[in-house]
Structure formats: C-alpha cells, structure tokens
Design an enzyme around this catalytic site. Sequence first.
Site, PDB file in Angstrom:
ATOM      1  N   ARG A 105       0.853  -1.182   0.000  1.00 40.32           N
ATOM      2  CA  ARG A 105       0.000   0.000   0.000  1.00 40.32           C
ATOM      3  C   ARG A 105       0.892   1.236   0.000  1.00 40.32           C
ATOM      4  O   ARG A 105       1.699   1.404   0.897  1.00 40.32           O
ATOM      5  CB  ARG A 105      -0.852  -0.044   1.274  1.00 40.32           C
ATOM      6  CG  ARG A 105      -2.124   0.700   1.195  1.00 40.32           C
ATOM      7  CD  ARG A 105      -2.970   0.383   2.399  1.00 40.32           C
ATOM      8  NE  ARG A 105      -2.417   0.888   3.646  1.00 40.32           N
ATOM      9  CZ  ARG A 105      -3.149   1.351   4.647  1.00 40.32           C
ATOM     10  NH1 ARG A 105      -4.464   1.362   4.545  1.00 40.32           N
ATOM     11  NH2 ARG A 105      -2.602   1.770   5.749  1.00 40.32           N
ATOM     12  N   THR A 109      -0.870   7.647  -1.130  1.00 41.39           N
ATOM     13  CA  THR A 109      -2.142   7.527  -1.882  1.00 41.39           C
ATOM     14  C   THR A 109      -3.057   6.451  -1.281  1.00 41.39           C
ATOM     15  O   THR A 109      -4.261   6.441  -1.562  1.00 41.39           O
ATOM     16  CB  THR A 109      -1.866   7.139  -3.343  1.00 41.39           C
ATOM     17  OG1 THR A 109      -1.293   5.817  -3.357  1.00 41.39           O
ATOM     18  CG2 THR A 109      -0.925   8.128  -4.013  1.00 41.39           C
ATOM     19  N   ASP A 201       0.495  -2.336  12.085  1.00 41.15           N
ATOM     20  CA  ASP A 201       0.825  -2.873  10.764  1.00 41.15           C
ATOM     21  C   ASP A 201       1.031  -4.383  10.891  1.00 41.15           C
ATOM     22  O   ASP A 201       1.988  -4.845  11.517  1.00 41.15           O
ATOM     23  CB  ASP A 201       2.095  -2.196  10.241  1.00 41.15           C
ATOM     24  CG  ASP A 201       2.409  -2.617   8.814  1.00 41.15           C
ATOM     25  OD1 ASP A 201       2.450  -1.733   7.932  1.00 41.15           O
ATOM     26  OD2 ASP A 201       2.607  -3.827   8.580  1.00 41.15           O
ATOM     27  N   ASP A 204       4.423  -5.849   9.651  1.00 38.32           N
ATOM     28  CA  ASP A 204       5.542  -5.504  10.535  1.00 38.32           C
ATOM     29  C   ASP A 204       5.481  -6.296  11.830  1.00 38.32           C
ATOM     30  O   ASP A 204       6.491  -6.784  12.334  1.00 38.32           O
ATOM     31  CB  ASP A 204       5.530  -3.996  10.854  1.00 38.32           C
ATOM     32  CG  ASP A 204       6.043  -3.169   9.686  1.00 38.32           C
ATOM     33  OD1 ASP A 204       6.640  -3.752   8.761  1.00 38.32           O
ATOM     34  OD2 ASP A 204       5.823  -1.948   9.698  1.00 38.32           O
TER      35      ASP A 204
HETATM   36  C1  PRP Z   1      -1.484  -4.347   4.553  1.00 36.12           C
HETATM   37  C2  PRP Z   1      -2.437  -5.501   4.692  1.00 36.12           C
HETATM   38  C3  PRP Z   1      -3.302  -5.366   3.460  1.00 36.12           C
HETATM   39  C4  PRP Z   1      -3.366  -3.865   3.289  1.00 36.12           C
HETATM   40  C5  PRP Z   1      -4.699  -3.410   3.804  1.00 36.12           C
HETATM   41  O1  PRP Z   1      -0.478  -4.668   3.655  1.00 36.12           O
HETATM   42  O2  PRP Z   1      -1.797  -6.740   4.804  1.00 36.12           O
HETATM   43  O3  PRP Z   1      -2.741  -5.984   2.309  1.00 36.12           O
HETATM   44  O4  PRP Z   1      -2.318  -3.295   4.075  1.00 36.12           O
HETATM   45  O5  PRP Z   1      -4.892  -2.069   3.561  1.00 36.12           O
HETATM   46  P1  PRP Z   1      -5.994  -1.548   2.552  1.00 36.12           P
HETATM   47  O6  PRP Z   1      -7.252  -2.282   2.847  1.00 36.12           O
HETATM   48  O7  PRP Z   1      -6.088  -0.078   2.891  1.00 36.12           O
HETATM   49  O8  PRP Z   1      -5.521  -1.767   1.140  1.00 36.12           O
HETATM   50  P2  PRP Z   1       0.757  -3.701   3.368  1.00 36.12           P
HETATM   51  O9  PRP Z   1       0.468  -2.828   2.199  1.00 36.12           O
HETATM   52  O10 PRP Z   1       1.172  -2.994   4.634  1.00 36.12           O
HETATM   53  O11 PRP Z   1       1.869  -4.699   2.879  1.00 36.12           O
HETATM   54  P3  PRP Z   1       2.592  -5.914   3.634  1.00 36.12           P
HETATM   55  O12 PRP Z   1       1.612  -7.043   3.690  1.00 36.12           O
HETATM   56  O13 PRP Z   1       3.746  -6.207   2.743  1.00 36.12           O
HETATM   57  O14 PRP Z   1       3.020  -5.445   4.997  1.00 36.12           O
HETATM   58  N1  URA Z   2      -2.629  -2.424   7.025  1.00 35.64           N
HETATM   59  C1  URA Z   2      -2.240  -2.846   8.258  1.00 35.64           C
HETATM   60  O1  URA Z   2      -1.347  -3.697   8.369  1.00 35.64           O
HETATM   61  N2  URA Z   2      -2.846  -2.328   9.335  1.00 35.64           N
HETATM   62  C2  URA Z   2      -3.824  -1.410   9.242  1.00 35.64           C
HETATM   63  O2  URA Z   2      -4.353  -0.965  10.288  1.00 35.64           O
HETATM   64  C3  URA Z   2      -4.214  -0.967   7.966  1.00 35.64           C
HETATM   65  C4  URA Z   2      -3.603  -1.504   6.876  1.00 35.64           C
END
Ligand code: PRP
Ligand code: URA
Length: 210
Positions: A105, A109, A201, A204
Amino acid sequence: MSDNLILVDHPLVQHKLTLMRDKACSTGKFRALLREISLFLGYEALRDLPLTTMNIETPLVEMEAPTLDGKKLVFVSILRAGNGLLDGVLELAPAARVGFIGLYRDPVTLHPVEYYKKLPANVQERPVILVDPMLATANSAIAAIDNVKAEGAVDIRFICLLAAPEGVAKMKEKHPDVRIFTAAVDERLNKKGYILPGLGDAGDRMFGTK
Ligand code: PRP
Ligand code: URA
C-alpha cells in the site's frame, strides 16, 4: 451488519485477537496466534463446501460416507501479510492450490502497488479464497479480487482478521458477490488509513520489521 460479512465471534477467536492487539505481544506469539485464528476463520469460510458420498467399510459395516466433492480449492495469499493466514488454512485443505499476489500500500495515496502475481490454472472452476489479515480501505483486497476475476474466478471468498467499516462498505460496492470472513469489525480508519483500535501494521508485527 452487512450481508456480505460473516463475523467469526467465537470466544477463543476473540480472546486470541485481544492478545494479538496488545502492543506487548511478541513477534513469535503474534505469528502463532494468527495461525491459530486462521483455523477458525477457514472453518467458517469453507462451511458450505459441497459433499458427495463414497462407499467405505468401517471395522463393522459398509457405509456411504460423506466426502468432499468438486474441484480442489485455491487459496490466494496477498503478500506479504497474507502468508500469516496461509499455513493454517492449508492445514484445513492440504490439497488446495496456492496463488500469490504481491501488493504493498503506497503510504501517501493508500493505493496498492502490485509487484508479483502467480496464480494456479483453472481458477474459474474452483472456489478461490483470498487471505490477508487486514481489510482497511479495501483497496488491496479489491485489486486482488479484480485480478482473480480477470482470470475467470466466480466463487470468491475473502478471509481477514480485522476489518474497518469503510473497507467492508467499499467491498460491498465493488465486489458484492464476495463474502468476507473476519474476526472483528473495528471502529474506523485513521487519517493514515490504519484501523482503529486495530493492531498496527500486521506485516511488521508478524515479521518484526518496521
Ligand atoms: C497491509 C495488509 C493489506 C493492506 C490493507 O499490507 O496486509 O494488504 O495493508 O490495507 P488496505 O485495505 O487499505 O488496502 P501492506 O500494504 O502494509 O503490505 P505488507 O503485507 O507487505 O506489509
Ligand atoms: N494495514 C495494516 O497492516 N494495518 C492497518 O491498520 C491498515 C492496513
């Protein structure tokens, strides 16, 4: 509550989720709890799988016994946090095919950026279950579902751990045919698109990154 939403409110799930939300929960414990909860979420998401029967012999008699019917399932993990749910659901359905869609994400944006995709063949003939712990704006889930629909998938379910009301509403608007299975719907998103109260997150916390 939205009719495309299935809330898995089993007390064990709620208890484990509370342990995960606590910022003092260690990385290892967080991963272990997510795997445990994935079994409950998967159990609900697969509740309506079709059955047929097969003839077997118990030690006492012959019987027509229920057995799964239809094509093998497809699980699609939305990288990277989706992998925290994948092992558990694969334990429920070990013969399932597995796809991966890599998305992150953009922090400004809040739109997903795709960096990887590998899906099994013939998704149009199989139930497709996407897994990702967080449904926040739903932009990532919607992009992943757009992808599997473009490959022909029609029976699509989405498993997450936590959802925001904003994300549930957007999913209903963009993909009303997709059922969402979640352990909780939280209060709202903050200005940075994080779920409140949430758990931070997920990627993380699961992998010990920052
Ligand atoms: C997180 C999560 C989803 C997304 C959700 O991933 O695992 O994929 O955010 O957010 P949204 O509904 O607003 O799209 P992230 O982009 O942090 O990537 P990661 O899994 O690599 O940590
Ligand atoms: N992605 C995450 O990992 N946590 C949130 O709260 C939103 C998006």
